[in-house]
Design an enzyme around this catalytic site. Sequence first.
Site, short mmCIF file in Angstrom:
data_model
loop_
_atom_site.label_atom_id
_atom_site.label_comp_id
_atom_site.label_asym_id
_atom_site.label_seq_id
_atom_site.Cartn_x
_atom_site.Cartn_y
_atom_site.Cartn_z
N HIS A 1 9.25 6.08 4.39
CA HIS A 1 8.65 6.91 5.45
C HIS A 1 7.94 6.03 6.45
O HIS A 1 7.35 5.02 6.10
CB HIS A 1 7.69 7.95 4.86
CG HIS A 1 6.59 7.38 4.01
ND1 HIS A 1 6.81 7.04 2.69
CD2 HIS A 1 5.31 7.07 4.27
CE1 HIS A 1 5.68 6.56 2.17
NE2 HIS A 1 4.75 6.56 3.12
N GLY B 1 0.80 -1.23 0.00
CA GLY B 1 0.00 0.00 0.00
C GLY B 1 0.82 1.27 0.00
O GLY B 1 0.33 2.33 0.38
P1 5GP Z 1 1.93 5.88 1.87
O1 5GP Z 1 0.58 5.48 1.39
O2 5GP Z 1 2.92 6.02 0.76
O3 5GP Z 1 2.41 5.04 3.01
O4 5GP Z 1 1.72 7.29 2.55
C1 5GP Z 1 2.01 8.50 1.96
C2 5GP Z 1 1.47 9.56 2.88
O5 5GP Z 1 1.99 10.81 2.48
C3 5GP Z 1 -0.07 9.71 2.86
O6 5GP Z 1 -0.60 9.51 4.16
C4 5GP Z 1 -0.29 11.13 2.34
O7 5GP Z 1 -1.37 11.79 2.98
C5 5GP Z 1 1.03 11.80 2.65
N1 5GP Z 1 1.39 12.86 1.70
C6 5GP Z 1 1.40 12.76 0.34
N2 5GP Z 1 1.80 13.92 -0.22
C7 5GP Z 1 2.07 14.76 0.83
C8 5GP Z 1 2.54 16.12 0.89
O8 5GP Z 1 2.78 16.78 -0.12
N3 5GP Z 1 2.70 16.65 2.13
C9 5GP Z 1 2.43 15.96 3.27
N4 5GP Z 1 2.62 16.58 4.43
N5 5GP Z 1 2.00 14.68 3.24
C10 5GP Z 1 1.82 14.09 2.04
#
Ligand code: 5GP
Length: 119
Positions: free
Chosen positions: A106, A99
């Site tokens: 991160h 996911g």
């Molecule tokens: P993943 O699904 O890859 O584990 O989570 C990516 C996370 O990054 C998501 O919870 C999304 O809301 C966050 N996110 C994506 N783009 C940005 C951004 O430009 N700024 C911030 N602060 N969070 C972001």
Amino acid sequence: MSQDPNCIFCKIAEGKIPSRKVYEDDEILAFHDIQPWAPVHFLLIPKQHITSFAHVEESHAPLLGKMMSLVPRLAQQEGCRPYPEGGFRLVCNTGDDGGQEVRHLHFHVIGGPRPWRKG
Ligand code: 5GP
Ligand code: ZN
């Protein structure tokens, strides 16, 4: 420090895209998630571009150790109540099946009083 010019989290790490910072040092940045699931939801990233947890190597161990050791302190600083009534969730989505949407390693730190919007 190796960065990917097309990576949104590299741009955040470099300050080219603004973020609400929780913590910063030479190697690590923590900032609030733009779409929080819960009262506390921030992301902890290495400033260097590591694509995912699947790309972590032994040489990254000190960096990862430092990141992990920051989690409890930052969680409490951002409003997670103390263990065991409080606590937090630590999530690292990895790859498509995991996911992962943003391809820069991160860790999500999620917590605060329930109910949460997700999870
Ligand atoms: P993943 O699904 O890859 O584990 O989570 C990516 C996370 O990054 C998501 O919870 C999304 O809301 C966050 N996110 C994506 N783009 C940005 C951004 O430009 N700024 C911030 N602060 N969070 C972001
Ligand atoms: Zn990156």
